[in-house]
Scaffold this motif. Structure first.
Motif, PDB file in Angstrom:
ATOM      1  N   LEU A   1       0.845  -1.373  -0.008  1.00 53.79           N
ATOM      2  CA  LEU A   1       0.105  -0.021  -0.124  1.00 53.79           C
ATOM      3  C   LEU A   1       0.985   1.303   0.113  1.00 53.79           C
ATOM      4  N   ALA A   2       1.908   1.265   0.661  1.00 59.57           N
ATOM      5  CA  ALA A   2       2.873   2.346   0.787  1.00 59.57           C
ATOM      6  C   ALA A   2       3.408   2.650  -0.567  1.00 59.57           C
ATOM      7  N   GLN A   3       3.823   1.633  -1.525  1.00 58.66           N
ATOM      8  CA  GLN A   3       4.465   1.811  -2.934  1.00 58.66           C
ATOM      9  C   GLN A   3       3.279   2.590  -3.576  1.00 58.66           C
ATOM     10  N   ARG A   4       2.051   2.358  -3.303  1.00 54.73           N
ATOM     11  CA  ARG A   4       1.000   3.019  -4.117  1.00 54.73           C
ATOM     12  C   ARG A   4       0.570   4.514  -3.460  1.00 54.73           C
ATOM     13  N   HIS A   5       0.829   4.478  -2.247  1.00 52.21           N
ATOM     14  CA  HIS A   5       0.158   5.859  -1.363  1.00 52.21           C
ATOM     15  C   HIS A   5       1.182   6.701  -0.773  1.00 52.21           C
ATOM     16  N   GLY A   6       2.466   6.157  -0.735  1.00 57.01           N
ATOM     17  CA  GLY A   6       3.461   6.969  -0.265  1.00 57.01           C
ATOM     18  C   GLY A   6       4.017   6.441   1.031  1.00 57.01           C
ATOM     19  N   PRO A   7       5.154   7.109   1.633  1.00 53.02           N
ATOM     20  CA  PRO A   7       5.515   6.691   2.813  1.00 53.02           C
ATOM     21  C   PRO A   7       5.003   7.159   4.244  1.00 53.02           C
ATOM     22  N   LEU A   8       3.755   8.319   4.019  1.00 49.11           N
ATOM     23  CA  LEU A   8       2.943   8.363   4.994  1.00 49.11           C
ATOM     24  C   LEU A   8       1.479   8.175   4.380  1.00 49.11           C
ATOM     25  N   PHE A   9       0.827   7.119   4.899  1.00 51.03           N
ATOM     26  CA  PHE A   9      -0.684   7.217   4.316  1.00 51.03           C
ATOM     27  C   PHE A   9      -1.524   6.994   5.515  1.00 51.03           C
ATOM     28  N   LEU A  10      -2.853   6.902   5.177  1.00 54.53           N
ATOM     29  CA  LEU A  10      -3.881   6.686   6.107  1.00 54.53           C
ATOM     30  C   LEU A  10      -4.873   5.680   5.761  1.00 54.53           C
ATOM     31  N   LEU A  11      -5.331   4.774   6.904  1.00 57.91           N
ATOM     32  CA  LEU A  11      -6.229   3.762   6.526  1.00 57.91           C
ATOM     33  C   LEU A  11      -7.137   3.959   7.544  1.00 57.91           C
ATOM     34  N   ARG A  12      -8.422   3.457   7.647  1.00 59.48           N
ATOM     35  CA  ARG A  12      -9.502   3.409   8.680  1.00 59.48           C
ATOM     36  C   ARG A  12      -9.785   1.818   8.797  1.00 59.48           C
ATOM     37  N   LEU A  13      -9.798   1.645  10.059  1.00 57.44           N
ATOM     38  CA  LEU A  13      -9.841   0.219  10.526  1.00 57.44           C
ATOM     39  C   LEU A  13     -11.367   0.524  11.383  1.00 57.44           C
ATOM     40  N   GLY A  14     -12.321   0.310  10.751  1.00 60.72           N
ATOM     41  CA  GLY A  14     -13.511   0.390  11.336  1.00 60.72           C
ATOM     42  C   GLY A  14     -13.688   1.891  11.675  1.00 60.72           C
ATOM     43  N   SER A  15     -13.837   2.366  13.002  1.00 62.13           N
ATOM     44  CA  SER A  15     -13.799   3.467  13.191  1.00 62.13           C
ATOM     45  C   SER A  15     -12.418   4.345  13.621  1.00 62.13           C
ATOM     46  N   VAL A  16     -11.530   3.584  13.316  1.00 61.48           N
ATOM     47  CA  VAL A  16     -10.078   3.881  13.838  1.00 61.48           C
ATOM     48  C   VAL A  16      -9.269   4.542  12.896  1.00 61.48           C
ATOM     49  N   PRO A  17      -8.897   5.568  12.838  1.00 65.35           N
ATOM     50  CA  PRO A  17      -7.811   6.086  11.973  1.00 65.35           C
ATOM     51  C   PRO A  17      -6.395   5.632  12.207  1.00 65.35           C
ATOM     52  N   LEU A  18      -5.754   5.147  11.262  1.00 62.13           N
ATOM     53  CA  LEU A  18      -4.303   4.522  11.368  1.00 62.13           C
ATOM     54  C   LEU A  18      -3.447   5.095  10.261  1.00 62.13           C
ATOM     55  N   VAL A  19      -2.302   5.657  10.786  1.00 60.87           N
ATOM     56  CA  VAL A  19      -1.347   6.334   9.929  1.00 60.87           C
ATOM     57  C   VAL A  19      -0.549   5.145   9.718  1.00 60.87           C
ATOM     58  N   VAL A  20       0.056   4.910   8.528  1.00 59.85           N
ATOM     59  CA  VAL A  20       1.333   3.846   8.383  1.00 59.85           C
ATOM     60  C   VAL A  20       2.665   4.870   7.888  1.00 59.85           C
ATOM     61  N   VAL A  21       3.738   4.615   8.541  1.00 63.41           N
ATOM     62  CA  VAL A  21       4.922   5.364   8.349  1.00 63.41           C
ATOM     63  C   VAL A  21       5.917   4.124   7.567  1.00 63.41           C
ATOM     64  N   SER A  22       6.481   4.318   6.407  1.00 68.58           N
ATOM     65  CA  SER A  22       7.433   3.423   5.871  1.00 68.58           C
ATOM     66  C   SER A  22       8.499   4.160   5.277  1.00 68.58           C
ATOM     67  N   SER A  23       9.056   5.007   5.645  1.00 66.56           N
ATOM     68  CA  SER A  23      10.335   5.361   5.375  1.00 66.56           C
ATOM     69  C   SER A  23      11.368   6.057   6.485  1.00 66.56           C
ATOM     70  N   ALA A  24      12.502   6.124   6.401  1.00 69.32           N
ATOM     71  CA  ALA A  24      13.466   6.625   7.438  1.00 69.32           C
ATOM     72  C   ALA A  24      13.328   8.003   7.556  1.00 69.32           C
ATOM     73  N   SER A  25      12.765   8.810   6.659  1.00 66.12           N
ATOM     74  CA  SER A  25      12.406  10.303   6.871  1.00 66.12           C
ATOM     75  C   SER A  25      11.252  10.462   7.440  1.00 66.12           C
ATOM     76  N   MET A  26      10.320   9.917   7.218  1.00 65.89           N
ATOM     77  CA  MET A  26       9.061   9.943   7.925  1.00 65.89           C
ATOM     78  C   MET A  26       9.184   9.611   9.328  1.00 65.89           C
ATOM     79  N   ALA A  27      10.052   8.392   9.690  1.00 65.61           N
ATOM     80  CA  ALA A  27      10.159   7.727  10.810  1.00 65.61           C
ATOM     81  C   ALA A  27      10.842   8.746  11.979  1.00 65.61           C
ATOM     82  N   GLU A  28      11.910   9.449  11.144  1.00 67.11           N
ATOM     83  CA  GLU A  28      12.824  10.358  11.933  1.00 67.11           C
ATOM     84  C   GLU A  28      11.679  11.562  12.519  1.00 67.11           C
ATOM     85  N   VAL A  29      10.584  11.982  11.603  1.00 70.03           N
ATOM     86  CA  VAL A  29       9.706  12.785  12.257  1.00 70.03           C
ATOM     87  C   VAL A  29       8.862  12.266  13.388  1.00 70.03           C
ATOM     88  N   VAL A  30       8.402  11.097  13.192  1.00 67.22           N
ATOM     89  CA  VAL A  30       7.388  10.332  14.026  1.00 67.22           C
ATOM     90  C   VAL A  30       8.076  10.003  15.306  1.00 67.22           C
TER      91      VAL A  30
END
Ligand code: HEM
Length: 511
Positions: free
Chosen positions: A69-98
């Protein structure tokens, strides 16, 4: 260590029930679209009503699905698991921030139903919400239980147990007649369990059989890894009751409490007689009873903290040892190089003897092989889920408070932007590089980073290195029954901490 395990059965289950529960959920105010007041949310795949993106998460390896999914939507993308928002981090530079720049915002843990039931309402370190309680117990762990000094104090225990482990391998190898091979997975699990159990409880188990403690700790990690419907659909808690999860959590929690109470009782008795070496439970009881070291703990904190050592320490260590050995077998030239380093560094090796911890620091290639293994097979591919404390912005996107966050360290370890020949096992890439485990370099964070980073790092790496050094020093290793390398597949099992799918069975030739 557990988080969400989204297997396809449960996704299906959600789908089936979702229709009938539509009315309840809408009335309760849950469902996508509820909080759309923020301006620029991270990119997200299209979501379905009620279930959001749950249907995208089928399959047994969530980290692989999220990588795709990150390959399609980028190193920071959002999913919704039912009512819960989930952000997925998939690169070193985004992890640096988070994990670093905004660690103070991303340092909460989401409430997890099973952890609440098993770990005294999340009074442990790993699942505890960020706050004063977490700060206190984490300090107890960092300053005392898992400090370098305390880890050093278990040196004799490690050497003793690793010596036994070597003897067991030797015995099982049947002096060269073992064409069918030795079940190494079993021996490694047993070693890891014994070391953690003896560090935590010594030999004072209050009359409980060690095998029962082992079984219960496994049940604890299994239940913690089970996905609860109510974590994503808070209005549907009755589903966890209907499918028996509620009962299983209560049953396991009661048995665990009985075992921990009995071990505490024996330790309390022993405090009066004061006749045995101190273990971690002794340390905790001193803090609890005598207010040692200025910390305040109550009996429940003691119980939750001691269980955390098992939850966090056993599977992670055993799987790291098993993966490293499997990668070395799959790459015989690398095994040969590591073996020649280990053997050349063991002074006076005319006679086989246990490799000692003092000798490990000279074994840079062995250490590099372990790092390379953790790059490709981190024991927790998605770390432990986090949650934002307040609204924030990352890379121009708005992230609301109470958003769940998963950091895909598995995908980051295979990111070709960060690693040349990312899919290959090349330990030498770590030689002469200042890439450690501390999380300073966010390309490589198998132990996480920031204030929620792993406090058990030193405890874990000492045992992993000592065990592997001795395995490699004392024995020559091969696949059993003339099995060829191509057919030896490094396939992952399912679960939040994937190990090798098949048992590691190897032919052993003592040195
Ligand atoms: C190879 C072995 C291990 C690996 C790969 C590992 C990895 C991790 C990771 C990825 C996290 C989450 C970090 C984050 O959210 O940034 C974590 C947390 C934690 N680990 Fe480990 N771990 C290992 C062994 C251990 C051991 C042996 C112990 C204790 C005996 C331990 C205790 C903990 C605890 C208590 C936490 C929660 C920290 C918090 O939430 O404040 N770990 N570990």
């Amino acid at each position: 260590m557990a988080s969400l395990e989204l297997d396809s059965t449960l996704v299906l289950l959600s789908l089936v029930f979702v229709v009938s529960c539509f009315a309840i959920v809408v009335r309760a105010g849950f469902g996508p679209g509820r909080k759309e007041s923020v301006h620029a949310l991270p990119p997200s795949p299209p979501a379905l009503p009620i279930i959001g993106n749950l249907h995208k998460l089928g399959g047994i390896h969530l980290h692989r699905t999220l990588q795709a999914l990150a390959q399609r939507h980028g190193p920071l993308f959002l999913l919704r698991l039912g009512s819960v928002p989930l952000v997925v981090v998939s690169s070193a530079s985004m992890a640096e921030v988070v994990l670093k720049t905004q660690d103070h915002i991303f340092c909460n843990r989401p409430e997890q139903y099973t952890a609440r039931g098993l770990l005294y309402g999340c009074r442990d370190i790993a699942f505890s919400p960020y706050g004063e309680q977490w700060r206190q117990i984490r300090r107890v762990a960092v300053v005392h239980l898992l400090s370098l000094k305390r880890v050093d104090s278990f040196r004799a225990l490690r050497v003793e147990e690793v010596s036994r482990f070597v003897q067991r391998i030797r015995a099982a190898s049947g002096v060269g007649e073992d064409r069918d091979g030795v079940n190494m997975s079993e021996l490694i699990i047993s070693l890891t369990n014994t070391v953690i159990s003896k560090a935590a409880f010594g030999n004072k188990l209050g009359g409980v059989e060690p095998a029962m403690v082992r079984g219960l700790m496994k049940e604890l990690t299994d239940v913690l890894s089970t996905f609860a419907v109510s974590d994503m659909f808070p209005g549907l808690g009755w589903l966890d009751w209907a499918r028996g999860l509620d009962a299983r959590v209560k049953r396991t929690a009661a048995k665990l409490d009985m075992v921990v109470e009995r071990t505490i009782a024996e330790h309390e008795e022993n405090r009066v007689n004061n006749c045995e070496a101190r273990d971690l439970l002794d340390d905790l009881l001193s803090i609890y009873k005598d207010g040692d070291l200025g910390f305040k703990l109550d009996r429940t904190d003691v119980k939750a903290l001691i269980l955390d050592m098992f939850v966090a320490g056993t599977d992670t260590i055993y799987k790291t040892i098993e993966w490293t050995m499997a990668e070395l077998i799959k790459n015989p030239r690398e095994l040969e190089k590591v073996q020649s380093e280990v053997r050349s560094q063991v002074a006076g090796s005319a006679q086989a003897r246990i490799v000692l911890e003092e000798e490990l620091e000279k074994m840079s290639l062995l250490q590099a092989a372990i790092k390379e293994t953790l790059r490709l097979h981190p024991a927790l591919p998605l770390l432990v889920p986090r949650e934002t404390i307040e609204d924030t912005r990352v890379d121009g996107y708005d992230i609301p408070a109470k958003t769940r966050v998963m950091v895909n360290t598995w995908a980051m370890g295979r990111d070709s932007e960060s690693w040349e020949n990312a899919e290959e096992f090349l330990p030498e890439r770590f030689l002469g590089q200042a890439i450690g485990y501390s999380g300073k370099d966010t390309r490589f964070i198998p132990f996480g980073a920031g204030r929620r980073g792993c406090p058990g790092l030193a405890f874990a790496t000492r045992l992993v290195e000592l065990t592997l050094a001795n395995m490699i020093y004392h024995f020559n290793w091969q696949l059993p029954n003339g099995q060829d390398l191509e057919s030896f597949e490094l396939t992952e099992s399912s679960g939040v901490s994937p190990g090798l799918k098949s048992t590691l069975i190897l032919t052993v030739k003592p040195l």
